[in-house]
Motif scaffolding. Structure first.
Motif, mmCIF file in Angstrom:
data_model
loop_
_atom_site.group_PDB
_atom_site.id
_atom_site.type_symbol
_atom_site.label_atom_id
_atom_site.label_comp_id
_atom_site.label_asym_id
_atom_site.label_seq_id
_atom_site.Cartn_x
_atom_site.Cartn_y
_atom_site.Cartn_z
ATOM 1 N N GLY A 82 0.653 -1.166 0.189
ATOM 2 C CA GLY A 82 -0.190 0.256 0.304
ATOM 3 C C GLY A 82 0.612 1.081 -0.180
ATOM 4 N N LEU A 83 0.150 2.191 0.169
ATOM 5 C CA LEU A 83 1.095 3.585 -0.140
ATOM 6 C C LEU A 83 2.156 4.034 1.554
ATOM 7 N N GLU A 84 1.462 3.434 2.129
ATOM 8 C CA GLU A 84 1.954 3.371 3.566
ATOM 9 C C GLU A 84 3.607 2.747 3.480
ATOM 10 N N ALA A 85 3.531 1.578 2.339
ATOM 11 C CA ALA A 85 4.963 1.084 2.291
ATOM 12 C C ALA A 85 6.167 2.205 1.432
ATOM 13 N N VAL A 86 5.883 3.178 1.327
ATOM 14 C CA VAL A 86 6.761 3.985 0.383
ATOM 15 C C VAL A 86 7.098 5.061 1.574
ATOM 16 N N ASP A 87 8.902 5.185 1.185
ATOM 17 C CA ASP A 87 9.362 5.536 2.318
ATOM 18 C C ASP A 87 10.022 6.792 1.524
ATOM 19 N N VAL A 88 10.220 6.604 0.291
ATOM 20 C CA VAL A 88 10.660 8.510 -0.834
ATOM 21 C C VAL A 88 9.889 8.804 -1.906
ATOM 22 N N VAL A 89 9.574 9.566 -2.454
ATOM 23 C CA VAL A 89 9.160 9.447 -3.387
ATOM 24 C C VAL A 89 9.870 10.147 -4.396
ATOM 25 N N ALA A 90 10.533 9.861 -5.592
ATOM 26 C CA ALA A 90 11.334 10.440 -6.299
ATOM 27 C C ALA A 90 10.349 10.741 -8.039
ATOM 28 N N HIS A 91 11.058 11.481 -8.563
ATOM 29 C CA HIS A 91 10.499 12.292 -9.809
ATOM 30 C C HIS A 91 11.526 12.924 -10.464
ATOM 31 N N VAL A 103 4.346 18.070 -14.939
ATOM 32 C CA VAL A 103 3.082 16.573 -14.415
ATOM 33 C C VAL A 103 3.708 15.752 -13.344
ATOM 34 N N GLY A 104 5.035 15.148 -13.424
ATOM 35 C CA GLY A 104 5.019 14.178 -13.260
ATOM 36 C C GLY A 104 5.950 14.575 -11.687
ATOM 37 N N THR A 105 6.200 15.839 -11.912
ATOM 38 C CA THR A 105 6.939 16.647 -10.832
ATOM 39 C C THR A 105 5.830 17.298 -9.933
ATOM 40 N N GLY A 106 4.366 17.739 -10.061
ATOM 41 C CA GLY A 106 3.639 18.112 -9.229
ATOM 42 C C GLY A 106 3.116 16.998 -8.711
ATOM 43 N N ALA A 107 3.057 15.673 -9.122
ATOM 44 C CA ALA A 107 1.923 14.730 -9.153
ATOM 45 C C ALA A 107 3.324 13.764 -7.920
ATOM 46 N N ALA A 108 4.542 14.096 -8.236
ATOM 47 C CA ALA A 108 4.994 13.208 -7.166
ATOM 48 C C ALA A 108 5.052 14.221 -5.376
ATOM 49 N N ALA A 112 3.804 12.862 -2.163
ATOM 50 C CA ALA A 112 4.799 13.274 -0.704
ATOM 51 C C ALA A 112 3.777 13.863 0.309
ATOM 52 N N MET A 113 3.803 14.745 -0.297
ATOM 53 C CA MET A 113 3.385 15.766 0.654
ATOM 54 C C MET A 113 2.157 15.421 1.569
ATOM 55 N N ALA A 114 1.245 14.835 0.597
ATOM 56 C CA ALA A 114 0.178 14.401 1.178
ATOM 57 C C ALA A 114 0.359 12.871 1.883
ATOM 58 N N ARG A 342 14.831 15.303 0.752
ATOM 59 C CA ARG A 342 13.261 16.202 1.917
ATOM 60 C C ARG A 342 12.231 16.139 1.498
ATOM 61 N N ARG A 343 11.483 16.689 2.855
ATOM 62 C CA ARG A 343 10.074 17.311 3.186
ATOM 63 C C ARG A 343 10.087 18.954 2.688
ATOM 64 N N GLN A 344 10.464 19.707 1.289
ATOM 65 C CA GLN A 344 10.333 20.462 1.167
ATOM 66 C C GLN A 344 9.328 19.739 -0.812
ATOM 67 N N TYR A 345 8.100 20.761 -0.772
ATOM 68 C CA TYR A 345 7.060 20.498 -1.554
ATOM 69 C C TYR A 345 7.046 21.081 -2.541
ATOM 70 N N ASP A 346 7.626 21.936 -2.690
ATOM 71 C CA ASP A 346 7.700 22.783 -3.710
ATOM 72 C C ASP A 346 8.596 22.811 -5.331
ATOM 73 N N PHE A 347 8.312 22.992 -6.456
ATOM 74 C CA PHE A 347 9.206 22.416 -6.922
ATOM 75 C C PHE A 347 9.587 23.077 -8.649
ATOM 76 N N ASP A 348 10.408 23.039 -9.355
ATOM 77 C CA ASP A 348 10.667 23.518 -10.368
ATOM 78 C C ASP A 348 10.766 22.408 -10.901
#
Length: 358
Positions: A82-91, A103-108, A112-114, A342-348
Motif C-alpha cells: 500500500g501507499l504506506e510502504a513508500v518511504d521516498v517519492v522520486a521524480h 505533471v510527474g513532478t507535481g504528482a510526486a 509525498a506531501m499527502a 527532503r520534505r520540501q514540496y515546492d518544486f521546479d
C-alpha cells in the motif's frame, strides 16, 4: 541487526512515456545490498503521436495527467503493498519537455506531501546511465558509459554515483535523431528508430557508402547531421531512378535503411572503443533507447569480446523511459550519500540540465 528496507517510488514523465515503479534497498540507506525492482508499470503514447509523426508536447502532458494515478495503483498492486510502504517519492526533474516534467513532478510532490514523505528530483539521463544495475548482470564502477537516448548521445566516464566526467557528445543531431529523421524520410512513420531497424533486416548494409562523420582522429564527439543529409540525397536518387521491379524501389529502400543503421552503429562502436582505450577502462555500459538496437549490441559484444571488455546493458524492457530507472537512481544516490530527500514540496523542473553538473 540489519537496517529496515527503504522503498523508493519513482515517477517518470519527461516525454512520451509515463512510468511508475517501486524499488527497494533491502538493507536501507546504510546497507550495501543491491537495489531490487519490486514492480513497475508503463504507458507509451506511441499510438497517440503516430498521427502527427512525432511527439506533440501539449498532448503528451495531458496524457501524463490521465495515466499517472492508474499506473501508481497498478505498481502498488504488483508489489502487493500500500501507499504506506513508500518511504521516498522520486521524480524526473529534467531534462525533457517542460509541461510533461511538471505533471510527474507535481504528482510526486503532492503524493509525498499527502504521505508526509520526503521527495527527490532525479536527472533523466542518470536514470538511464544507472539502469543496468537492475539487470541480471549489473556493472561495477568505474566504467565508460555510452548514453544514446532520444536527443542525447554522450560518452561518460563513471567513477561512482554522481561522479561523471563528460568524454564526448553530439555536436548536432544525436544517434536517435538520425534514426528517426532517416526513418521519416523513408516514410516509416513514428517511432522511426525501431521501424528503420526492422526494414534494415531486409537490406544490405554495404549497398550505399554513407558518411561516418568525425570517425577519424582522437575526438570523442559525435556528428550525425551530415549522415541525415546523405540519406536524403541518396533517397532522391533512388526515387528518380527507373523502378524496374514495380515495387516502389522496396529493395533499394531496405538497402538504404541497412546502410544508414550500419553507419550509425559503426560510429557508436568506434567511439566507444576509443573512449575505453583513452581511459584504460575495461567495462562499458550502454543505456538509452538506441541501446536496444540489436545490431549495435551484436557489434559491441563482438568488438569488446576481442578486447577483453565487459559490456553491460539494461534489460530490454528498461531501455525505454521508465519509472524503474528513476526510482533506482534516487535509491543509489541516497545509498551513496550523494543526495538527501527532503520534505520540501515546492518544486521546479529543468528542461535543460547537464548531466556532468549533477
Amino acid at each position: 541487526m540489519s537496517a529496515a528496507p527503504l522503498r523508493v517510488l519513482g515517477i517518470e514523465s519527461s516525454c512520451d512515456e509515463t512510468g511508475v515503479a517501486l524499488v527497494e534497498l533491502p538493507e536501507g540507506v546504510a546497507g550495501a545490498a543491491a537495489p531490487r525492482l519490486l514492480a513497475h508499470a508503463l504507458h507509451s503514447q506511441i499510438d497517440m503521436h503516430q498521427a502527427y509523426g512525432g511527439v506533440v508536447p501539449e498532448l503528451a502532458s495531458r496524457d501524463h495527467i490521465r495515466r499517472v494515478v492508474p499506473l501508481l495503483r497498478e505498481t502498488l498492486a504488483g508489489a502487493g503493498l500500500g501507499l504506506e510502504a513508500v518511504d521516498v517519492v522520486a521524480h524526473t526533474r529534467g531534462p525533457g519537455l517542460a509541461g510533461a516534467l511538471l505533471v510527474g513532478t507535481g504528482a510526486a510532490c503532492a503524493l509525498a506531501m499527502a504521505l508526509d514523505r520526503p521527495v527527490l528530483g532525479v536527472h533523466h539521463l542518470e536514470g538511464h546511465l544507472l539502469s543496468p544495475f537492475l539487470s541480471v548482470d549489473p556493472p561495477e564502477f568505474p566504467f565508460v558509459a555510452l548514453l544514446v537516448s532520444g536527443g542525447h548521445t554522450q560518452l561518460m566516464r563513471v567513477d561512482g554515483v554522481g561522479r561523471y566526467a563528460l568524454l564526448g557528445e553530439t555536436i548536432d543531431d544525436a544517434a536517435g535523431e538520425a534514426f528517426d529523421k532517416s526513418a521519416k524520410m523513408l516514410g516509416l512513420g513514428y517511432p522511426g528508430g525501431p521501424a528503420l531497424a526492422r526494414l534494415a533486416e531486409q537490406g544490405h548494409p554495404q549497398a550505399y557508402r554513407l558518411p561516418r562523420p568525425l570517425l577519424r582522429g582522437d575526438l570523442l564527439d559525435f556528428s550525425f547531421a551530415g549522415l541525415k543529409t546523405a540519406v536524403w540525397t541518396q533517397l532522391a536518387k533512388i526515387d528518380a531512378g527507373e523502378d524496374t521491379a514495380g515495387d516502389g524501389h522496396a529493395q533499394e529502400r531496405a538497402d538504404l535503411a541497412a546502410s544508414t543503421q550500419a553507419a550509425i552503429v559503426e560510429v557508436l562502436v568506434a567511439k566507444s572503443l576509443l573512449a575505453l582505450k583513452q581511459t584504460g577502462l575495461k567495462r562499458l555500459v550502454v543505456a538509452g533507447g538506441v541501446g536496444a538496437n540489436r545490431q549495435l549490441r551484436a557489434d559491441l559484444d563482438a568488438q569488446c569480446r576481442r578486447r577483453g571488455v565487459r559490456v553491460h546493458y539494461p534489460e530490454l524492457h528498461l531501455c525505454t523511459d521508465n519509472g524503474a530507472m528513476i526510482a533506482l537512481a534516487a535509491a543509489m544516490r541516497l545509498q551513496s550519500g550523494q543526495a538527501e530527500a527532503r520534505r520540501q514540496y515546492d518544486f521546479d523542473v529543468r528542461p535543460r540540465w547537464d548531466l556532468a553538473s549533477v
